[in-house]
Design an enzyme around this catalytic site. Structure first.
Site, PDB file in Angstrom:
ATOM      1  N   HIS A  99       2.646 -11.771  14.037  1.00 57.62           N
ATOM      2  CA  HIS A  99       3.756 -12.304  14.994  1.00 57.62           C
ATOM      3  C   HIS A  99       3.583 -13.643  15.186  1.00 57.62           C
ATOM      4  O   HIS A  99       4.646 -14.451  15.680  1.00 57.62           O
ATOM      5  CB  HIS A  99       3.966 -11.411  16.160  1.00 57.62           C
TER       6      HIS A  99
ATOM      7  N   THR B 288       0.723  -0.995   0.020  1.00 57.87           N
ATOM      8  CA  THR B 288      -0.009   0.079  -0.055  1.00 57.87           C
ATOM      9  C   THR B 288       1.067   1.184  -0.131  1.00 57.87           C
ATOM     10  O   THR B 288       2.009   1.258   0.803  1.00 57.87           O
ATOM     11  CB  THR B 288      -0.691  -0.101   1.236  1.00 57.87           C
TER      12      THR B 288
END
Length: 431
Positions: A402, A350
């Site tokens: 994560h 993006t």
């Protein structure tokens, strides 16, 4: 024969949509393959075309939420509309009609009964002004909305076909706070608005399907991932110099402009090959590794963010990537973007820099495990070989899940992006 107009299936996961606008009025004649209404789903905006010639009969008003397969109107294929060529054919004149009317002997009386040509022209112009904005026709619903809100339609940027203004455009214009009310006609007193204490004004309107979908996906991503973001900065000097030197030759050879996005797509693919976890996703208790590289490129539209996917980006040249982006932008403008164009992505890029963003934290495009955020290029003082120099710098951000990607891999991945961009020859040599 009456042909039913049904809401078409636009994707397995989509069950309802918003019938945003009818292009024709009830009773109008429509041509086969001509757009007749706009359908807004939670992902894209589509134009639905007529399947046959005939007279349109509307059964569901615009602004209504409809379900897939629902009948919203019918086309009477046997009827002849007022605008068809068949109805324009003149009937043979009757014998008595060929006689000169008696009032022809009194031309002065007849002329007096008719409005003056100048007056007729003024009336037509005034009527035309009511029906159009910036020479683009307004639908009845849009015209009613701008009149209710007192908005000057010339101030609204239309995103519909041919620059047509949709209801969504009017709502977005109101949300932007740039809405300007139209001046009252000369000689007409404006009514004094009701007194209202500062800060008490409230405007309530339903979210569009696209905005609802965006909200749901963002919450889904935040709730179902352990998202973390790492940052770095890139010296864009080498890429800018390469682009400047070859942009004209590139355009002549490939018919498309050379932008920065193709460099970042190619750099991302090269880095993803080194760190497959960032190109993977979690399904239940399994990690699904994708041995292909489908890179989504986030593109802002007037109604929300869409992410079309460049399939098999690893097999494409720089020109191929740039052409794919141009094609998607064209599809978005023409409301031709398909659900299939936005499915199957494994990684997303993006670019908030096109809007002036200097630094941001991109949110994962769930269920993907990584998203790269590009930002504005800004000249800043940096230290090179113990000397201060002014360089064109860009902050970049990598948000990652994560649960599947460790910090070491994420930081190293972003550093590899930096190395590829600061030294573009690495991409060619794959080092």
């Amino acid at each position: 024969m009456a042909l039913e107009i049904k809401v078409p299936s636009v994707g397995e996961s989509i069950q309802e949509a918003l019938l945003a606008e009818w292009f024709k009025k009830d009773g109008d004649f429509v041509k086969k393959d001509a757009p007749i209404f706009v359908l807004e789903t939670d992902k894209v905006t589509l134009e639905i075309e007529a399947e046959a010639d005939g007279v349109l009969h509307i059964e569901v008003e615009e602004g209504t939420t409809v379900t897939i397969g629902q009948v919203v109107g019918r086309i009477d294929t046997d009827a002849k509309g007022a605008g068809t060529e068949e109805n324009k054919e003149e009937k043979p004149a009757k014998k008595e009609d060929m006689k000169a009317p008696a009032d022809e002997k009194e031309p002065q009386k007849k002329a007096a009964a008719e409005p003056e040509p100048q007056k007729r022209d003024e009336e037509k112009i005034e009527e035309k002004k009511k029906e159009t904005a910036g020479d683009v026709p307004l639908s009845p619903a849009v015209r009613k909305l701008v009149e209710e809100k007192g908005i000057d339609p010339d101030q609204i940027q239309g995103t519909g076909p041919g620059g047509r203004i949709t209801k969504g455009d009017v709502i977005l214009h109101l949300e932007s706070g740039k809405a300007e009310t139209k001046a009252a006609p000369a000689g007409k007193k404006e009514e004094a608005p009701a007194e209202q204490a500062p800060g008490e004004q409230v405007v309530r309107k339903p979210m569009t399907p696209i905005r609802r979908r965006i909200a749901a996906r963002l919450l889904e991503s935040k709730q179902n991932t352990a998202m973390l973001t790492t940052f770095n900065e890139i010296d864009m000097g080498r890429v800018m110099d390469t682009r400047s030197r070859f942009k004209d030759q590139f355009k002549d050879s490939h018919g498309v402009a050379l932008g920065f996005m193709s460099f970042f797509v190619k750099a991302s693919v090269a880095a993803l090959k080194e760190f497959p976890e960032i190109n993977a996703s979690i399904e239940g208790t399994d990690i699904v590794y994708h041995n292909y590289y489908h890179v989504g490129v986030a593109i802002g539209t007037g109604k929300g963010l869409v992410v079309p996917v460049i399939k098999h980006a690893d097999r494409m040249s720089y020109a191929g990537v740039e052409q794919a982006i141009v094609d998607y932008v064209g599809k978005i403008k023409e409301k031709k973007l398909d659900i299939a164009d936005m499915e199957g992505g494994t990684f997303t890029i993006t670019n908030g820099g096109v809007f002036g963003s200097l630094l941001s934290t991109p949110i994962l495009n769930y269920p993907q495990s990584g998203i790269l955020g590009m930002h504005k290029i800004e000249k800043r003082p940096v230290v090179i070989d113990d000397q201060i120099a002014i360089r064109p710098m860009m902050y970049v951000a990598l948000s990652y899940d994560h649960r599947i990607v460790d910090g070491r891999e994420a930081v190293t991945f972003l550093r590899r992006i930096k190395e590829f961009i600061e030294d573009p020859e690495r991409l060619l040599l794959e080092v």
